[in-house]
Design an enzyme around this catalytic site. Structure first.
Site, PDB file in Angstrom:
ATOM      1  N   LYS A 166     119.636  77.126  -2.480  1.00  0.00           N
ATOM      2  CA  LYS A 166     120.094  75.828  -1.974  1.00  0.00           C
ATOM      3  C   LYS A 166     121.597  75.710  -2.233  1.00  0.00           C
ATOM      4  CE  LYS A 166     118.392  71.061  -2.197  1.00  0.00           C
ATOM      5  NZ  LYS A 166     117.608  70.160  -3.051  1.00  0.00           N
TER       6      LYS A 166
HETATM    7  C1  E4P Z   1     116.948  67.163  -1.477  1.00  0.00           C
HETATM    8  O1  E4P Z   1     116.635  68.315  -1.441  1.00  0.00           O
HETATM    9  C2  E4P Z   1     117.204  66.388  -2.670  1.00  0.00           C
HETATM   10  O2  E4P Z   1     116.695  67.085  -3.778  1.00  0.00           O
HETATM   11  C3  E4P Z   1     116.509  65.047  -2.678  1.00  0.00           C
HETATM   12  O3  E4P Z   1     115.642  64.888  -1.576  1.00  0.00           O
HETATM   13  C4  E4P Z   1     117.396  63.900  -2.928  1.00  0.00           C
HETATM   14  O4  E4P Z   1     116.615  62.726  -3.001  1.00  0.00           O
HETATM   15  P1  E4P Z   1     117.163  61.369  -3.649  1.00  0.00           P
HETATM   16  O5  E4P Z   1     118.224  60.825  -2.737  1.00  0.00           O
HETATM   17  O6  E4P Z   1     115.969  60.472  -3.727  1.00  0.00           O
HETATM   18  O7  E4P Z   1     117.726  61.746  -4.996  1.00  0.00           O
END
Ligand code: E4P
Length: 218
Positions: free
Chosen positions: A87
């Site tokens: 990622k």
């Molecule tokens: C995406 O991969 C992130 O880990 C995540 O969905 C972020 O979510 P949040 O905005 O609820 O922290």
């Protein structure tokens, strides 16, 4: 549409896996820190433990912000397990790293995407997944779902192979709207997934069936 769980909590991952509907996991540094994971060995062991629980892709986010650092870290993560998806944040160095990983056959998830332009760049670089954040856009009074609609339509029109992974999904309605929009994947907390189960008429109907089943048993 695939269901990924957005957590580094092993118990919740195992619970979602046991439901029989889990297709993968996404993590980020905030979620890893929340579980108290620190130090290179613990980080690697935690990703291995997640891969051991689930059948599908597991996103492991690089902590480096420079190209060389992202490449070093990403190659180490990718070697841990074939399920690992590296990622990478949507930055100039990130896009460059995604293009390099793509040439090496390493799966990537381009994260922190908040515009259609960024999603086009991620696809051009060959990202396996692009992660537009719905909830964080909603938080600042922009319509996160509109972005998902726009990216799905552009990707379809252009024939991009990158999968739209709707992220920052916070509630059951987000999940339904993503399915309507044609997102390939959603990632969300366990609470949003289990939230799909509930309807008062289901509870009421089941209560009556239990009463009537008892009568049938005599
Ligand atoms: C995406 O991969 C992130 O880990 C995540 O969905 C972020 O979510 P949040 O905005 O609820 O922290």
């Amino acid at each position: 549409m695939k269901f990924f769980i957005d957590t580094a909590n092993l118990q919740q991952i195992a619970e979602a896996q046991a439901m029989g509907i889990l297709d993968g996991v996404t993590t980020n540094p905030t979620l890893m820190a929340k579980e108290g994971i620190s130090g290179a060995d613990n980080i690697m062991n935690h990703y291995k433990a997640i891969c051991h629980i689930v059948d599908g892709d597991v996103s492991a986010e690089v902590m480096a912000v420079d190209y060389e650092g992202m490449m070093r870290e990403g190659e180490i993560y990718a070697a841990l397990d074939p399920k690992i998806v590296v990622k990478v944040p949507m930055t100039a160095d990130g896009v460059r790293a995604i293009a390099s990983f793509s040439k090496m056959g390493i799966k990537t998830n381009c994260t922190l995407v908040f515009s259609a332009g960024q999603a086009i760049l991620a696809a051009k670089a060959g990202a396996t997944y692009v992660s537009p954040f719905i909830g964080r856009l909603d938080d600042i009074s922009f319509d996160g779902m509109e972005l998902i609609d726009q990216i799905v339509s552009i990707y379809n029109m252009q024939g991009y192979a990158t999968q739209v992974l709707a992220a920052s999904v916070r509630n059951p309605l987000h999940i339904v709207k993503c399915a309507e929009a044609g997102a390939d994947v959603i990632t969300c907390p366990l609470s949003a997934m289990t939230g799909l189960l509930h309807h008062p008429l289901t509870d009421k109907g089941l209560a009556q069936f239990i009463i009537d089943a008892a009568k049938m048993k005599g």
